[in-house]
Design a protein around this motif. Sequence first.
Motif, PDB file in Angstrom:
ATOM      1  N   VAL A 163     -38.289 -30.491  -6.232  1.00 45.83           N
ATOM      2  CA  VAL A 163     -37.924 -31.580  -7.392  1.00 45.83           C
ATOM      3  C   VAL A 163     -36.973 -31.270  -8.456  1.00 45.83           C
ATOM      4  CG1 VAL A 163     -39.045 -32.453  -9.519  1.00 45.83           C
ATOM      5  CG2 VAL A 163     -40.558 -32.170  -7.348  1.00 45.83           C
ATOM      6  N   ASN A 164     -36.742 -29.916  -8.658  1.00 43.06           N
ATOM      7  CA  ASN A 164     -35.685 -29.478  -9.672  1.00 43.06           C
ATOM      8  C   ASN A 164     -34.257 -29.588  -8.977  1.00 43.06           C
ATOM      9  OD1 ASN A 164     -37.316 -28.781 -11.630  1.00 43.06           O
ATOM     10  ND2 ASN A 164     -37.564 -26.818 -10.889  1.00 43.06           N
ATOM     11  N   THR A 165     -34.180 -29.445  -7.834  1.00 39.00           N
ATOM     12  CA  THR A 165     -33.027 -29.834  -6.919  1.00 39.00           C
ATOM     13  C   THR A 165     -32.457 -31.341  -7.047  1.00 39.00           C
ATOM     14  OG1 THR A 165     -33.138 -27.800  -5.713  1.00 39.00           O
ATOM     15  CG2 THR A 165     -31.717 -29.435  -4.779  1.00 39.00           C
ATOM     16  N   LEU A 166     -33.495 -32.116  -6.821  1.00 38.83           N
ATOM     17  CA  LEU A 166     -33.463 -33.541  -6.669  1.00 38.83           C
ATOM     18  C   LEU A 166     -32.958 -34.096  -8.060  1.00 38.83           C
ATOM     19  CD1 LEU A 166     -35.876 -34.789  -4.144  1.00 38.83           C
ATOM     20  CD2 LEU A 166     -33.652 -34.281  -3.692  1.00 38.83           C
ATOM     21  N   LYS A 167     -33.400 -33.340  -8.939  1.00 37.82           N
ATOM     22  CA  LYS A 167     -33.012 -33.692 -10.399  1.00 37.82           C
ATOM     23  C   LYS A 167     -31.607 -33.220 -10.687  1.00 37.82           C
ATOM     24  CE  LYS A 167     -37.630 -34.203 -12.484  1.00 37.82           C
ATOM     25  NZ  LYS A 167     -38.518 -33.702 -13.441  1.00 37.82           N
ATOM     26  N   SER A 168     -31.106 -32.113 -10.317  1.00 39.01           N
ATOM     27  CA  SER A 168     -30.145 -31.456 -10.857  1.00 39.01           C
ATOM     28  C   SER A 168     -28.813 -32.000  -9.942  1.00 39.01           C
ATOM     29  CB  SER A 168     -30.159 -30.028 -10.557  1.00 39.01           C
ATOM     30  OG  SER A 168     -30.304 -29.598  -9.317  1.00 39.01           O
ATOM     31  N   VAL A 169     -28.847 -32.382  -8.676  1.00 38.65           N
ATOM     32  CA  VAL A 169     -27.651 -32.680  -7.880  1.00 38.65           C
ATOM     33  C   VAL A 169     -27.126 -33.979  -8.505  1.00 38.65           C
ATOM     34  CG1 VAL A 169     -28.445 -31.694  -5.831  1.00 38.65           C
ATOM     35  CG2 VAL A 169     -29.069 -34.024  -6.199  1.00 38.65           C
ATOM     36  N   ASP A 170     -26.197 -34.326  -8.184  1.00 43.52           N
ATOM     37  CA  ASP A 170     -25.264 -35.521  -8.332  1.00 43.52           C
ATOM     38  C   ASP A 170     -25.381 -36.904  -7.677  1.00 43.52           C
ATOM     39  OD1 ASP A 170     -23.442 -34.187 -10.357  1.00 43.52           O
ATOM     40  OD2 ASP A 170     -22.580 -33.080  -8.538  1.00 43.52           O
ATOM     41  N   LEU A 171     -26.096 -36.493  -6.405  1.00 41.70           N
ATOM     42  CA  LEU A 171     -26.194 -37.612  -5.401  1.00 41.70           C
ATOM     43  C   LEU A 171     -27.358 -37.013  -4.538  1.00 41.70           C
ATOM     44  CD1 LEU A 171     -25.302 -40.321  -4.522  1.00 41.70           C
ATOM     45  CD2 LEU A 171     -23.400 -39.233  -3.084  1.00 41.70           C
ATOM     46  N   ILE A 172     -28.147 -38.145  -3.873  1.00 40.91           N
ATOM     47  CA  ILE A 172     -29.111 -38.001  -3.003  1.00 40.91           C
ATOM     48  C   ILE A 172     -28.826 -38.755  -1.901  1.00 40.91           C
ATOM     49  CG2 ILE A 172     -31.507 -38.129  -2.070  1.00 40.91           C
ATOM     50  CD1 ILE A 172     -32.105 -37.715  -5.307  1.00 40.91           C
ATOM     51  N   ALA A 173     -28.572 -38.079  -0.496  1.00 47.28           N
ATOM     52  CA  ALA A 173     -28.359 -38.976   0.665  1.00 47.28           C
ATOM     53  C   ALA A 173     -29.578 -39.087   1.446  1.00 47.28           C
ATOM     54  CB  ALA A 173     -27.135 -38.065   1.531  1.00 47.28           C
ATOM     55  N   ALA A 174     -30.175 -40.331   1.328  1.00 48.15           N
ATOM     56  CA  ALA A 174     -31.549 -40.296   1.740  1.00 48.15           C
ATOM     57  C   ALA A 174     -31.529 -41.392   3.177  1.00 48.15           C
ATOM     58  CB  ALA A 174     -32.360 -41.309   0.701  1.00 48.15           C
ATOM     59  N   GLU A 175     -32.480 -40.937   3.739  1.00 55.18           N
ATOM     60  CA  GLU A 175     -32.658 -41.821   5.201  1.00 55.18           C
ATOM     61  C   GLU A 175     -33.029 -43.389   4.986  1.00 55.18           C
ATOM     62  OE1 GLU A 175     -35.134 -41.536   9.420  1.00 55.18           O
ATOM     63  OE2 GLU A 175     -35.412 -40.154   7.803  1.00 55.18           O
ATOM     64  N   ASP A 176     -34.099 -43.590   3.968  1.00 55.47           N
ATOM     65  CA  ASP A 176     -34.086 -44.752   3.557  1.00 55.47           C
ATOM     66  C   ASP A 176     -34.480 -44.919   2.130  1.00 55.47           C
ATOM     67  OD1 ASP A 176     -35.653 -47.094   3.000  1.00 55.47           O
ATOM     68  OD2 ASP A 176     -36.829 -47.049   4.699  1.00 55.47           O
ATOM     69  N   THR A 177     -33.509 -45.324   1.568  1.00 57.12           N
ATOM     70  CA  THR A 177     -33.534 -45.385  -0.212  1.00 57.12           C
ATOM     71  C   THR A 177     -34.745 -45.979  -0.763  1.00 57.12           C
ATOM     72  OG1 THR A 177     -31.990 -47.366  -0.034  1.00 57.12           O
ATOM     73  CG2 THR A 177     -30.850 -45.050  -0.133  1.00 57.12           C
ATOM     74  N   ARG A 178     -35.080 -47.035  -0.106  1.00 57.95           N
ATOM     75  CA  ARG A 178     -36.350 -47.508  -0.782  1.00 57.95           C
ATOM     76  C   ARG A 178     -37.555 -46.640  -0.668  1.00 57.95           C
ATOM     77  NH1 ARG A 178     -36.143 -52.973   2.843  1.00 57.95           N
ATOM     78  NH2 ARG A 178     -35.717 -51.275   4.526  1.00 57.95           N
ATOM     79  N   HIS A 179     -37.807 -45.901   0.594  1.00 61.62           N
ATOM     80  CA  HIS A 179     -38.841 -45.270   0.884  1.00 61.62           C
ATOM     81  C   HIS A 179     -38.695 -43.705  -0.252  1.00 61.62           C
ATOM     82  CE1 HIS A 179     -41.841 -43.095   3.024  1.00 61.62           C
ATOM     83  NE2 HIS A 179     -41.079 -41.878   2.943  1.00 61.62           N
ATOM     84  N   THR A 180     -37.449 -43.551  -0.184  1.00 58.59           N
ATOM     85  CA  THR A 180     -37.331 -42.369  -1.013  1.00 58.59           C
ATOM     86  C   THR A 180     -37.331 -42.554  -2.470  1.00 58.59           C
ATOM     87  OG1 THR A 180     -35.903 -41.238   0.595  1.00 58.59           O
ATOM     88  CG2 THR A 180     -35.412 -40.568  -1.735  1.00 58.59           C
TER      89      THR A 180
END
Length: 292
Positions: free
Chosen positions: A33-50
């Motif tokens: 959770v903290n990593t996803l909050k602190s990074v600048d961008l999330i590369a997601a397989e399905d952005t709607r699901h994520t």
Amino acid sequence: MQQQRSFTKEASGSLFLVPTPIGNLEDMTYRAVNTLKSVDLIAAEDTRHTQQLLNQFEIETKQISFHEHNKENRIPELVERLQDGTNIAQVSDAGMPSISDPGHELVLAALAADIQVVPLPGASAGITALVASGLSPQPFTFYGFLPRKQSEQIKTLTDLAQKPETILFYEAPHRLAKTLANIQTVYGDDRQVSLARELTKKYEEFIRGTAAEVADWAQQSEVRGEFVVMVAGNEHPTEAVEAADPLAELSPVEAVNALVASGMKTTAAVKQVSKLRQLDRQALYQTYEEQK
């Protein structure tokens, strides 16, 4: 040779490989959770699901799509952003990135560009299933999804037949019965098999038994959910394992026809049938051609 110190400050950004829950959201770690909050961008397989996951944990980080169908164009873009100092987290829809999901090619590209790749531990269906399977947990071989074509699946299972370690496969519910039938055909009725479905979810279930028992269960049951299929290793790997003939009820020519219909080339089909039935390959080919 390349040496990486994951948490040494670098001019470029870092690529974080972040596991996500395979079902139960409580399996999301504090660090993830903290990593996803602190990074600048999330590369997601399905952005709607994520996005549903991000909403659950009040994560507002921007997403970008990264999946099998756009990876050729997306990887250079992500690497360029990493080189410019952007920290990026990569996630798949469930579990560890790169394990039967997109990610491996991005990791290779990042390493080639001398970018730090930092993995986070977390949920993985294979390991979760293995430790409760009742089969030997080590050593083990993780294979992932088997080929879909009957002939290719039989060949792959035969190639793995000598392995003394537990073998792990992933399988979809609509293909499970056929896959288990092929496992029974290649490994025999008595090989121990363990199935795990809907891991960490409300209907989590384990089915343990011989190959014959488990294959019969799949034929008789309404199969639902994603499965981890675990097969006990060969206790006598020095003994030759002959693949049974999955088309034994058919004549040699009918068997060749069936394999060709499944997508196998004629010469390969003739070779497989003649080998399994100890027939003269050229004679079978000639007979097949005459009866076409």
